[in-house]
Motif scaffolding. Sequence first.
Motif, PDB file in Angstrom:
ATOM      1  N   LEU A  33       0.829  -1.209   0.000  1.00 27.62           N
ATOM      2  CA  LEU A  33       0.000   0.000   0.000  1.00 27.62           C
ATOM      3  C   LEU A  33       0.864   1.260   0.000  1.00 27.62           C
ATOM      4  O   LEU A  33       0.550   2.239  -0.690  1.00 27.62           O
ATOM      5  CB  LEU A  33      -0.953  -0.008   1.195  1.00 27.62           C
ATOM      6  CG  LEU A  33      -2.016  -1.112   1.173  1.00 27.62           C
ATOM      7  CD1 LEU A  33      -2.861  -1.060   2.443  1.00 27.62           C
ATOM      8  CD2 LEU A  33      -2.916  -1.012  -0.057  1.00 27.62           C
ATOM      9  N   ASP A  74      -5.626   6.982   4.302  1.00 28.68           N
ATOM     10  CA  ASP A  74      -6.095   6.179   3.166  1.00 28.68           C
ATOM     11  C   ASP A  74      -5.886   4.687   3.413  1.00 28.68           C
ATOM     12  O   ASP A  74      -6.716   3.866   3.021  1.00 28.68           O
ATOM     13  CB  ASP A  74      -5.380   6.605   1.875  1.00 28.68           C
ATOM     14  CG  ASP A  74      -5.977   7.858   1.268  1.00 28.68           C
ATOM     15  OD1 ASP A  74      -7.113   8.211   1.646  1.00 28.68           O
ATOM     16  OD2 ASP A  74      -5.315   8.495   0.425  1.00 28.68           O
ATOM     17  N   LYS A  94      -8.625   3.669   5.498  1.00 24.12           N
ATOM     18  CA  LYS A  94      -9.858   3.653   4.690  1.00 24.12           C
ATOM     19  C   LYS A  94      -9.988   2.337   3.929  1.00 24.12           C
ATOM     20  O   LYS A  94     -11.051   1.690   3.954  1.00 24.12           O
ATOM     21  CB  LYS A  94      -9.846   4.828   3.706  1.00 24.12           C
ATOM     22  CG  LYS A  94     -10.958   4.803   2.667  1.00 24.12           C
ATOM     23  CD  LYS A  94     -10.759   5.932   1.664  1.00 24.12           C
ATOM     24  CE  LYS A  94     -11.758   5.841   0.515  1.00 24.12           C
ATOM     25  NZ  LYS A  94     -11.546   6.926  -0.477  1.00 24.12           N
ATOM     26  N   TRP A  95      -8.907   1.904   3.282  1.00 20.75           N
ATOM     27  CA  TRP A  95      -8.982   0.675   2.482  1.00 20.75           C
ATOM     28  C   TRP A  95      -8.998  -0.563   3.360  1.00 20.75           C
ATOM     29  O   TRP A  95      -9.556  -1.582   2.986  1.00 20.75           O
ATOM     30  CB  TRP A  95      -7.863   0.646   1.434  1.00 20.75           C
ATOM     31  CG  TRP A  95      -8.075   1.724   0.424  1.00 20.75           C
ATOM     32  CD1 TRP A  95      -7.295   2.823   0.197  1.00 20.75           C
ATOM     33  CD2 TRP A  95      -9.216   1.870  -0.428  1.00 20.75           C
ATOM     34  NE1 TRP A  95      -7.867   3.636  -0.748  1.00 20.75           N
ATOM     35  CE2 TRP A  95      -9.045   3.075  -1.152  1.00 20.75           C
ATOM     36  CE3 TRP A  95     -10.360   1.109  -0.657  1.00 20.75           C
ATOM     37  CZ2 TRP A  95      -9.971   3.531  -2.081  1.00 20.75           C
ATOM     38  CZ3 TRP A  95     -11.291   1.559  -1.593  1.00 20.75           C
ATOM     39  CH2 TRP A  95     -11.089   2.758  -2.283  1.00 20.75           C
ATOM     40  N   TYR A  96      -8.448  -0.462   4.565  1.00 18.13           N
ATOM     41  CA  TYR A  96      -8.580  -1.559   5.517  1.00 18.13           C
ATOM     42  C   TYR A  96     -10.029  -1.701   5.983  1.00 18.13           C
ATOM     43  O   TYR A  96     -10.472  -2.797   6.320  1.00 18.13           O
ATOM     44  CB  TYR A  96      -7.657  -1.332   6.712  1.00 18.13           C
ATOM     45  CG  TYR A  96      -6.222  -1.731   6.477  1.00 18.13           C
ATOM     46  CD1 TYR A  96      -5.846  -2.485   5.361  1.00 18.13           C
ATOM     47  CD2 TYR A  96      -5.226  -1.372   7.385  1.00 18.13           C
ATOM     48  CE1 TYR A  96      -4.531  -2.848   5.159  1.00 18.13           C
ATOM     49  CE2 TYR A  96      -3.901  -1.747   7.183  1.00 18.13           C
ATOM     50  CZ  TYR A  96      -3.559  -2.481   6.071  1.00 18.13           C
ATOM     51  OH  TYR A  96      -2.250  -2.865   5.858  1.00 18.13           O
ATOM     52  N   VAL A 143     -12.609  -0.966   3.996  1.00 17.13           N
ATOM     53  CA  VAL A 143     -13.288  -1.559   2.832  1.00 17.13           C
ATOM     54  C   VAL A 143     -12.941  -3.038   2.709  1.00 17.13           C
ATOM     55  O   VAL A 143     -13.796  -3.873   2.400  1.00 17.13           O
ATOM     56  CB  VAL A 143     -12.886  -0.807   1.529  1.00 17.13           C
ATOM     57  CG1 VAL A 143     -13.482  -1.490   0.295  1.00 17.13           C
ATOM     58  CG2 VAL A 143     -13.352   0.646   1.590  1.00 17.13           C
ATOM     59  N   ALA A 184      -6.565  -1.695  -3.910  1.00 16.78           N
ATOM     60  CA  ALA A 184      -6.295  -0.696  -2.869  1.00 16.78           C
ATOM     61  C   ALA A 184      -4.977   0.025  -3.146  1.00 16.78           C
ATOM     62  O   ALA A 184      -4.881   1.251  -2.990  1.00 16.78           O
ATOM     63  CB  ALA A 184      -6.257  -1.369  -1.499  1.00 16.78           C
ATOM     64  N   VAL A 235     -16.935  -2.903  -4.850  1.00 20.29           N
ATOM     65  CA  VAL A 235     -15.924  -1.857  -4.665  1.00 20.29           C
ATOM     66  C   VAL A 235     -15.770  -1.017  -5.937  1.00 20.29           C
ATOM     67  O   VAL A 235     -15.658   0.216  -5.872  1.00 20.29           O
ATOM     68  CB  VAL A 235     -14.576  -2.471  -4.246  1.00 20.29           C
ATOM     69  CG1 VAL A 235     -13.475  -1.417  -4.214  1.00 20.29           C
ATOM     70  CG2 VAL A 235     -14.705  -3.132  -2.882  1.00 20.29           C
ATOM     71  N   VAL A 258     -16.186   2.956  -5.954  1.00 18.92           N
ATOM     72  CA  VAL A 258     -15.104   3.838  -6.408  1.00 18.92           C
ATOM     73  C   VAL A 258     -15.617   4.760  -7.514  1.00 18.92           C
ATOM     74  O   VAL A 258     -15.314   5.966  -7.538  1.00 18.92           O
ATOM     75  CB  VAL A 258     -13.896   2.998  -6.896  1.00 18.92           C
ATOM     76  CG1 VAL A 258     -12.892   3.865  -7.652  1.00 18.92           C
ATOM     77  CG2 VAL A 258     -13.227   2.313  -5.710  1.00 18.92           C
TER      78      VAL A 258
END
Length: 240
Positions: free
Chosen positions: A103, A119, A122-124, A126, A152, A182, A186
């Motif tokens: 990441l 961020d 955030k993706w963790y 999702v 991600a 997702v 997005v």
Amino acid sequence: MSENILKISGLKVAYGGIKAVKGVDLEVNKGELVTLIGANGAGKTTTLKAITGTLPSCKVEGTISYLGQPLKGARSFKLVEQKLAMVPEGRGVFTRMTIHENLLMGAYTRRDQAGIDADIDKWYTVFPRLKERDGQLAGTLSGGEQQMLAMARALMCHPTLLLLDEPSMGLAPIMVEKIFEVIRDVSKQGITILLVEQNARLALQAANRGYVMDSGAITMSGKAEDMLHDPRVQAAYLGE
């Protein structure tokens, strides 16, 4: 008037005597989710690689413009600085790096550490599975988990244009469902997406517009909803 993010005109790609792409015209406007569907070997991935400059030695003709500027000759790693990101077919994660390190690689053009950390969180949120495996080597993840990580990672650069190459390939149905959830989310965030996908039904259900590619050429284009109900698309790609 729609703002043009990507415009391809007369794209031709030839490997020796083999013409893989035969004069493709395609455009993606700001905020759109556009899908490129077609059978295996139709030239879809070659088209994406032509955009990103990641093709092996071959002859490329035509013009490719991103945000009004020509891309031909641009170094692929420079595209990330211009906020053009790609999730390649086969994921392409850094297998000997941890999830967290992957990441961070996605954010290598950024200098806002607080924003990067936010961020990642955030993706963790999702993708909770990635959070659970934060320190695990990416090469030990399942195919679906690697696909989550690849998406991600690409989104860590805050792309203006996101290219997705066969994100559902080889995944279990429940994982395909999650990936497309997702993709839709997005898109709703305003990120412009060009999606190459063999699962024509899911791709067209998610997209605003679609193109059909066959034997290196665009054979049909239009609103995704209309294409879903087009008898030719149904017969060739939807199994109806």
